[in-house]
Design a protein around this motif. Sequence first.
Motif, PDB file in Angstrom:
ATOM      1  N   ALA A 182       0.856  -1.190   0.000  1.00  0.00           N
ATOM      2  CA  ALA A 182       0.000   0.000   0.000  1.00  0.00           C
ATOM      3  C   ALA A 182       0.887   1.234   0.000  1.00  0.00           C
ATOM      4  N   ASP A 183       0.493   2.218  -0.800  1.00  0.00           N
ATOM      5  CA  ASP A 183       1.254   3.460  -0.931  1.00  0.00           C
ATOM      6  C   ASP A 183       0.276   4.618  -0.834  1.00  0.00           C
ATOM      7  N   TYR A 184       0.518   5.534   0.134  1.00  0.00           N
ATOM      8  CA  TYR A 184      -0.437   6.629   0.364  1.00  0.00           C
ATOM      9  C   TYR A 184       0.314   7.949   0.516  1.00  0.00           C
ATOM     10  N   ARG A 185      -0.110   8.912  -0.258  1.00  0.00           N
ATOM     11  CA  ARG A 185       0.424  10.274  -0.139  1.00  0.00           C
ATOM     12  C   ARG A 185      -0.488  11.070   0.794  1.00  0.00           C
ATOM     13  N   ILE A 186       0.020  11.324   2.004  1.00  0.00           N
ATOM     14  CA  ILE A 186      -0.785  12.022   3.002  1.00  0.00           C
ATOM     15  C   ILE A 186      -1.026  13.464   2.589  1.00  0.00           C
ATOM     16  N   SER A 187      -0.004  14.102   2.065  1.00  0.00           N
ATOM     17  CA  SER A 187      -0.105  15.489   1.606  1.00  0.00           C
ATOM     18  C   SER A 187       0.895  15.663   0.473  1.00  0.00           C
ATOM     19  N   GLY A 188       1.115  16.891   0.099  1.00  0.00           N
ATOM     20  CA  GLY A 188       2.072  17.140  -0.960  1.00  0.00           C
ATOM     21  C   GLY A 188       3.496  16.811  -0.566  1.00  0.00           C
ATOM     22  N   PHE A 189       3.754  16.737   0.752  1.00  0.00           N
ATOM     23  CA  PHE A 189       5.109  16.503   1.238  1.00  0.00           C
ATOM     24  C   PHE A 189       5.300  15.124   1.868  1.00  0.00           C
ATOM     25  N   TRP A 190       4.261  14.585   2.513  1.00  0.00           N
ATOM     26  CA  TRP A 190       4.377  13.337   3.261  1.00  0.00           C
ATOM     27  C   TRP A 190       3.897  12.149   2.433  1.00  0.00           C
ATOM     28  N   ARG A 191       4.605  11.017   2.610  1.00  0.00           N
ATOM     29  CA  ARG A 191       4.240   9.787   1.917  1.00  0.00           C
ATOM     30  C   ARG A 191       4.601   8.592   2.789  1.00  0.00           C
ATOM     31  N   VAL A 192       3.691   7.610   2.868  1.00  0.00           N
ATOM     32  CA  VAL A 192       3.946   6.391   3.633  1.00  0.00           C
ATOM     33  C   VAL A 192       3.700   5.185   2.723  1.00  0.00           C
ATOM     34  N   ARG A 193       4.448   4.120   2.993  1.00  0.00           N
ATOM     35  CA  ARG A 193       4.312   2.916   2.184  1.00  0.00           C
ATOM     36  C   ARG A 193       4.604   1.702   3.059  1.00  0.00           C
ATOM     37  N   GLY A 194       3.846   0.633   2.868  1.00  0.00           N
ATOM     38  CA  GLY A 194       4.051  -0.597   3.609  1.00  0.00           C
ATOM     39  C   GLY A 194       3.866  -1.795   2.694  1.00  0.00           C
ATOM     40  N   SER A 195       4.558  -2.903   3.000  1.00  0.00           N
ATOM     41  CA  SER A 195       4.436  -4.085   2.158  1.00  0.00           C
ATOM     42  C   SER A 195       4.673  -5.346   2.987  1.00  0.00           C
ATOM     43  N   TRP A 196       4.118  -6.447   2.488  1.00  0.00           N
ATOM     44  CA  TRP A 196       4.333  -7.767   3.069  1.00  0.00           C
ATOM     45  C   TRP A 196       4.413  -8.782   1.943  1.00  0.00           C
ATOM     46  N   ASN A 197       5.285  -9.747   2.089  1.00  0.00           N
ATOM     47  CA  ASN A 197       5.319 -10.822   1.110  1.00  0.00           C
ATOM     48  C   ASN A 197       5.817 -12.102   1.755  1.00  0.00           C
ATOM     49  N   TYR A 198       5.358 -13.210   1.203  1.00  0.00           N
ATOM     50  CA  TYR A 198       5.778 -14.538   1.644  1.00  0.00           C
ATOM     51  C   TYR A 198       6.353 -15.261   0.432  1.00  0.00           C
ATOM     52  N   SER A 199       7.499 -15.890   0.617  1.00  0.00           N
ATOM     53  CA  SER A 199       8.141 -16.554  -0.516  1.00  0.00           C
ATOM     54  C   SER A 199       8.789 -17.857  -0.064  1.00  0.00           C
ATOM     55  N   THR A 200       8.831 -18.791  -0.987  1.00  0.00           N
ATOM     56  CA  THR A 200       9.536 -20.055  -0.786  1.00  0.00           C
ATOM     57  C   THR A 200      10.536 -20.208  -1.919  1.00  0.00           C
ATOM     58  N   SER A 201      11.792 -20.351  -1.580  1.00  0.00           N
ATOM     59  CA  SER A 201      12.835 -20.505  -2.594  1.00  0.00           C
ATOM     60  C   SER A 201      13.511 -21.859  -2.419  1.00  0.00           C
ATOM     61  N   LEU A 202      13.678 -22.545  -3.542  1.00  0.00           N
ATOM     62  CA  LEU A 202      14.357 -23.828  -3.542  1.00  0.00           C
ATOM     63  C   LEU A 202      15.833 -23.623  -3.818  1.00  0.00           C
ATOM     64  N   GLY A 203      16.644 -24.531  -3.315  1.00  0.00           N
ATOM     65  CA  GLY A 203      18.087 -24.353  -3.363  1.00  0.00           C
ATOM     66  C   GLY A 203      18.663 -24.330  -4.758  1.00  0.00           C
ATOM     67  N   ASP A 204      19.776 -23.650  -4.888  1.00  0.00           N
ATOM     68  CA  ASP A 204      20.496 -23.567  -6.145  1.00  0.00           C
ATOM     69  C   ASP A 204      21.304 -24.843  -6.334  1.00  0.00           C
ATOM     70  N   MET A 205      21.194 -25.436  -7.521  1.00  0.00           N
ATOM     71  CA  MET A 205      21.941 -26.664  -7.800  1.00  0.00           C
ATOM     72  C   MET A 205      23.444 -26.455  -7.715  1.00  0.00           C
ATOM     73  N   ASP A 206      23.915 -25.232  -7.922  1.00  0.00           N
ATOM     74  CA  ASP A 206      25.353 -24.962  -7.871  1.00  0.00           C
ATOM     75  C   ASP A 206      25.956 -25.321  -6.526  1.00  0.00           C
ATOM     76  N   GLY A 207      25.162 -25.267  -5.466  1.00  0.00           N
ATOM     77  CA  GLY A 207      25.710 -25.491  -4.131  1.00  0.00           C
ATOM     78  C   GLY A 207      25.708 -26.942  -3.701  1.00  0.00           C
ATOM     79  N   VAL A 208      25.139 -27.847  -4.509  1.00  0.00           N
ATOM     80  CA  VAL A 208      25.032 -29.254  -4.123  1.00  0.00           C
ATOM     81  C   VAL A 208      26.085 -30.079  -4.852  1.00  0.00           C
ATOM     82  N   HIS A 209      26.858 -30.858  -4.110  1.00  0.00           N
ATOM     83  CA  HIS A 209      27.796 -31.812  -4.699  1.00  0.00           C
ATOM     84  C   HIS A 209      28.073 -32.890  -3.662  1.00  0.00           C
TER      85      HIS A 209
END
Length: 333
Positions: A182-209
């Motif tokens: 969410a991104d909100y401009r309170i006035s001409g000078f003030w601005r607030v922004r917030g975010s959330w995310n969830y992610s799942t990453s699988l391992g890189d094959m380069d690191g496995v041997h």
Amino acid sequence: DINQMLKHPFRNLSNDLRSIKPVGKHLVEFMSFVSYDHSPQKLQVSPGRFEQVLSPGNEIESLRQELDLSRFFADHSAGFTFGWKGISISPRLGFSYRSQQLESRLFQQHGEQWAESAEAFANHLDGSHARTYLQTEMSYRKNDLTLSAGLPLSWQHLSLNDETLAQGQQLSRLLVDPRLSADYRISGFWRVRGSWNYSTSLGDMDGVHYGYILKNHRSLQQNAAPLSETKRHNLSAFVSYRNPITSFFNSLNYFYSISDYNLMYSNQVQADGTTILQALEMPNTGYSHNLSGQTSKYFSAAKSTVSFRASYSHNRRQSLLNQQQFETSNQFI
């Protein structure tokens, strides 16, 4: 003295194609990326190290690690944008594929003779990673408020196989990685922004041997653990004040992350000070905080700008050293 010599040539060939074509009532963007790289490497260390592991009771004059890595990657997708009740929706459907071959051998010198080390110090690894994905981005804007959401879906399959060592594994996952902001401009000078995310990453094959690889004169590494899998929650908040009339600009940003790992890395310190790194299947959690801010002011009388920046981060996670588990904490200012 220890002499270490590394030869690491790298060759890469890639092609990136983008095209926009009308399909029905929409303009569809087609994207295609293909790349291939090859990296033969050779590392020689004199005098030899890791005698306790490689050749107990015998002195090693030199070690020579030979490694050959070749990788192929392709990513093809198509996407378009349309509107529905004031919401902008952008779906993209695609498929990516990656394959690689890793060959490595470790040689040790005794007198004038070079001998190849045991099979435990060699790799003949074939790997592949296939991914089918649907990425959907949505955005809604009204006055000074902008809401955004993403819902990436992907089916991923990873496969690793080393026939010589009779080792391998396969992993298939359906992943959902939502995010909101969410991104909100309170006035001409003030601005607030917030975010959330969830992610799942699988391992890189380069690191496995499954066989050991000599990384440098102090590190002999093996990663025969399951493919790494990291689940992460990220939260961020941002506030800014920007006044171009008075030339006064300020911003403050905070980031918080919780990461769940399925692997833990163990460092075994040998008597000669060298280390052997292994990956173990031990679930653990890491936490990260980051706070940063900056301010600047322009003084017209002096025709100069005075600015100040500051940041602070704190990371906390479990670690292993010589089979002893403990918590590590790092702070940076």
